[in-house]
Design an enzyme around this catalytic site. Sequence first.
Site, short mmCIF file in Angstrom:
data_model
loop_
_atom_site.label_atom_id
_atom_site.label_comp_id
_atom_site.label_asym_id
_atom_site.label_seq_id
_atom_site.Cartn_x
_atom_site.Cartn_y
_atom_site.Cartn_z
N SER A 152 44.92 37.04 38.66
CA SER A 152 43.73 37.53 38.92
C SER A 152 43.91 38.46 39.50
CB SER A 152 42.77 37.25 38.50
OG SER A 152 41.25 37.89 38.75
N HIS B 101 33.95 36.50 51.45
CA HIS B 101 35.23 35.79 51.04
C HIS B 101 35.63 35.24 52.37
CE1 HIS B 101 34.99 37.18 46.82
NE2 HIS B 101 35.44 38.75 47.59
N LYS C 252 38.65 37.07 43.40
CA LYS C 252 39.33 36.34 42.23
C LYS C 252 38.93 35.24 41.95
CE LYS C 252 39.64 39.62 40.78
NZ LYS C 252 37.89 40.65 41.01
P1 A3P Z 1 40.58 37.31 35.41
O1 A3P Z 1 41.26 38.01 36.34
O2 A3P Z 1 41.03 36.14 35.14
O3 A3P Z 1 39.39 38.18 33.76
P2 A3P Z 1 36.24 37.44 41.16
O4 A3P Z 1 34.12 37.37 40.77
O5 A3P Z 1 35.84 36.39 42.40
O6 A3P Z 1 36.32 38.84 41.45
O7 A3P Z 1 36.14 37.44 40.58
C1 A3P Z 1 36.79 38.14 39.14
C2 A3P Z 1 37.59 36.95 38.01
O8 A3P Z 1 36.66 36.22 36.96
C3 A3P Z 1 38.31 37.56 37.26
O9 A3P Z 1 39.47 37.22 36.31
C4 A3P Z 1 37.43 37.90 35.64
O10 A3P Z 1 37.06 38.48 34.61
C5 A3P Z 1 36.44 36.14 35.65
N1 A3P Z 1 34.36 36.79 35.56
C6 A3P Z 1 33.52 37.34 36.02
N2 A3P Z 1 33.01 36.92 35.30
C7 A3P Z 1 33.38 36.07 34.65
C8 A3P Z 1 32.33 35.34 33.54
N3 A3P Z 1 31.09 35.75 33.42
N4 A3P Z 1 32.91 34.40 32.47
C9 A3P Z 1 34.51 34.03 32.80
N5 A3P Z 1 35.47 34.53 33.94
C10 A3P Z 1 34.14 35.74 34.44
#
Ligand code: A3P
Length: 301
Positions: free
Chosen positions: A145, A115, A53
């Site tokens: 998140s 991860h 996340k």
């Molecule tokens: P939130 O839950 O705070 O919205 P991962 O890809 O490591 O699983 O992380 C997911 C997190 O990154 C989520 O956070 C998601 O919304 C955010 N995220 C993914 N793409 C994004 C983007 N283009 N801009 C900003 N946040 C992004």
Amino acid sequence: MEGIDLSLLKSLSRPELFEFEGISMVQYFTDNWENIQNFKARPDDILIATYPKAGTTWVSYMLELLYFGNTEPERQTSMPIYIRVPFLESLFPGMPSGVELADNLPTTPRLIKTHLPVQLVPKSFWEQNCKVVYVARNAKDNAVSYFHFERMNMGQPDPGDWNTFLQRFMEGKKVFGPWYDHVCGYWEKKQTYSNLHYMFFEDMVEDTGREVGHLCSFLGLSTAIEERERITKSTHFDAMKQNKMTNYSTVPILDFTISPFMRKGKVGDWKNHFTVAQNEQFDEHYKQKMKNTTLQFRTEI
Ligand code: A3P
């Protein structure tokens, strides 16, 4: 997609957490352990490493577009990001393992996601001096998140309520272990391993174009400014949320009625979750856990 039957994922039940190689894990990331540890990295592989996340999907898509946006545009419209950028340690029913997907990637370079904490990364990545892109996110937003992700992802243990989750997060009893050790482990590695680019989610939100530029410098890419601007636009939160190939809407174990994968994408959403008491307790604990590192995070921008 050949060899993939995502409908089998529907029968998945929430896994139990157990101790494995010094961290908390679930079976979907340990069942293929021997093959993971014996993975044969190639010198031009690029490893995308993150605590869950922290912005994995975001940086993965940036790298995909930087390398293949022009040469292989059909990849972007026909293959979900989790196929284009295999999740190395994963082994889910109905899907080839992350190792198999990585072994069979037709691209050069291969972009591979993990991860795993730094000490569990297969040693061939270090032996081959592969480039590693690490993204870290401040602990409070990362925790929020992760909480929502566990609520909606049947491949993760049940998070319980927010307070229960937060206590477990602080104890490090989350899949892939403690956030604190994860971010500090790669930070320490960077001091001796120069092929590691350490990025921050907060910097990416603050100025995505600048961070794409830094990525290009690290990767030795001379991507034209117009192309970089296009990539910055395509990787905007709203664009990725709309894009079926990047928003994870194709994965049946994720219940979007509980929470979307692309949830908010903000810095500072923790303020909507932490009570004053939780925040004080967290800060006190954080100070202790992070007292021996020079690593600094921003919890607002
Ligand atoms: P939130 O839950 O705070 O919205 P991962 O890809 O490591 O699983 O992380 C997911 C997190 O990154 C989520 O956070 C998601 O919304 C955010 N995220 C993914 N793409 C994004 C983007 N283009 N801009 C900003 N946040 C992004």
